[in-house]
Design an enzyme around this catalytic site. Structure first.
Site, PDB file in Angstrom:
ATOM      1  N   HIS A  57       0.813  -1.214   0.000  1.00  0.00           N
ATOM      2  CA  HIS A  57       0.000   0.000   0.000  1.00  0.00           C
ATOM      3  C   HIS A  57       0.849   1.267   0.000  1.00  0.00           C
ATOM      4  CE1 HIS A  57      -3.168  -2.773   0.905  1.00  0.00           C
ATOM      5  NE2 HIS A  57      -2.727  -3.025   2.117  1.00  0.00           N
ATOM      6  N   HIS A 215      -6.789  -4.612  -1.046  1.00  0.00           N
ATOM      7  CA  HIS A 215      -6.039  -5.865  -0.924  1.00  0.00           C
ATOM      8  C   HIS A 215      -6.278  -6.790  -2.112  1.00  0.00           C
ATOM      9  CE1 HIS A 215      -6.081  -4.421   3.257  1.00  0.00           C
ATOM     10  NE2 HIS A 215      -4.920  -5.033   3.345  1.00  0.00           N
TER      11      HIS A 215
END
Length: 329
Positions: A57, A215
């Site tokens: 991320h 995700h």
């Protein structure tokens, strides 16, 4: 799979080493267990702000370690929660006597492991759960996910802690920042987790995935690909319905890239979102555009809106010096 890696097993380690060297004036890397901490010690008595989550991320969370934001960040393997021992070691390393506040995205692994760490920690601690993803209903069995709004929560709480707010005040501000923030994302492609070696889901050339998380999971609907105006209106309408900002309300408008979308397109999305809320009398007081909460190499973006009052605006504007955010210092 084409990626600039040596081996899947060493990717995180080598990436963290490079990050720490590139920003050696701001951070330092602990390797056993892994966490990134501020290089300059905090003022005695300051509340320590810690976050973390799976890698993939970036710059969230390691890129937000520094003055005015996080004291430490705990990176797990790609899309995998960090372990309680990382969180415990980070908390003990950066404790300045004011207690520890964990900023936790609402994902099951993160929630569980941060809870375990808090139970093991002898230092006074508390947690703020981030749940800004309006693609899921508030009544969802596990609650809404924490996505790009995490940045806003970390900035607000980090600024407050830097100014001397105590643990209870930092918790209250974190919960307030989460409460006034809503996000929603769309993907034009999936992402490829290095250990998996293939996209986590597939989309046709004329399809998009609406309501994705960060995700690599699917969203709530696979829809025909359409023009940018229609996509932005879809995202913004969900956010607007959730927050219900009134004419004259000041906001932060954050357009976040998922890793593979050019800035040219992100700024186009920002322009369309600004038009959407401008037509409704909303005052865009602050803006942020770029890749801040990514999903490795996913094409797509999210829009985040945060309602601002004088207190939140001042904390957003407060000095920050991290690898990914820097102003007023």
């Amino acid at each position: 799979m084409k990626k600039l890696i040596n081996a899947v097993d060493t990717l995180l380690e080598e990436s963290l080493q490079g990050f720490a060297k590139a920003h050696a004036d701001i951070v330092q890397l602990n390797t056993a267990p892994y966490f990134v901490r501020r290089k300059q010690p905090a003022t005695p008595g300051k509340v320590a702000i810690i976050s973390g989550g799976g890698s993939g991320h970036e710059p969230l969370h390691t890129g937000f370690v520094g003055l005015g934001m996080l004291d430490a960040a705990c990176p797990g393997q790609v899309f995998t929660s960090p372990t309680p021992d990382q969180m415990l070691a980070a908390a003990e390393a950066v404790d300045a006597g004011g207690g520890v506040l964990f900023i936790v995205k609402n994902y099951a692994g993160d929630v569980m492991n941060f809870e375990i760490a808090a139970e093991l920690l002898s230092i006074p601690s508390a947690s703020v759960l981030v749940s800004d993803d309006v693609s899921l209903p508030k009544s969802h069995s596990t609650g809404r996910r924490g996505v790009a709004g995490t940045l806003f929560v970390e900035k607000i709480v980090g600024a407050a802690a830097e100014q001397g707010a105590d643990l209870a005040r930092c918790v209250a501000l974190g919960e307030k920042a989460n409460r006034v923030t809503a996000s929603m994302g769309v993907a034009l492609s999936s992402c490829t987790v290095p250990a998996l070696g293939k996209p986590t889901f597939s989309l046709g050339d004329n399809e998009m995935e609406m309501g994705v998380g960060i995700h690599g999971e699917r969203g709530h609907a696979t829809l025909p690909l359409t023009d940018a105006t229609s996509i932005v209106e879809h995202l913004a309408s969900h956010i607007d319905q959730d927050l219900n900002p009134q004419p004259g309300q000041s906001v932060l408008l954050h357009v976040n890239g998922f890793g593979a979308t050019p800035l040219m397109e992100l700024y186009l999305v920002y322009e369309l979102a600004a038009q959407f809320w401008g037509q409704r009398g909303i005052h865009i007081a602050r803006s942020l555009v770029g890749n801040y909460t990514t999903s490795i190499d996913m094409a797509g973006c999210s829009i985040t809106l945060s309602l601002l009052d004088d207190e939140l605006l001042a904390l957003w504007d407060a000095p920050v010096h991290t690898a990914a955010l820097r102003w007023a210092c």
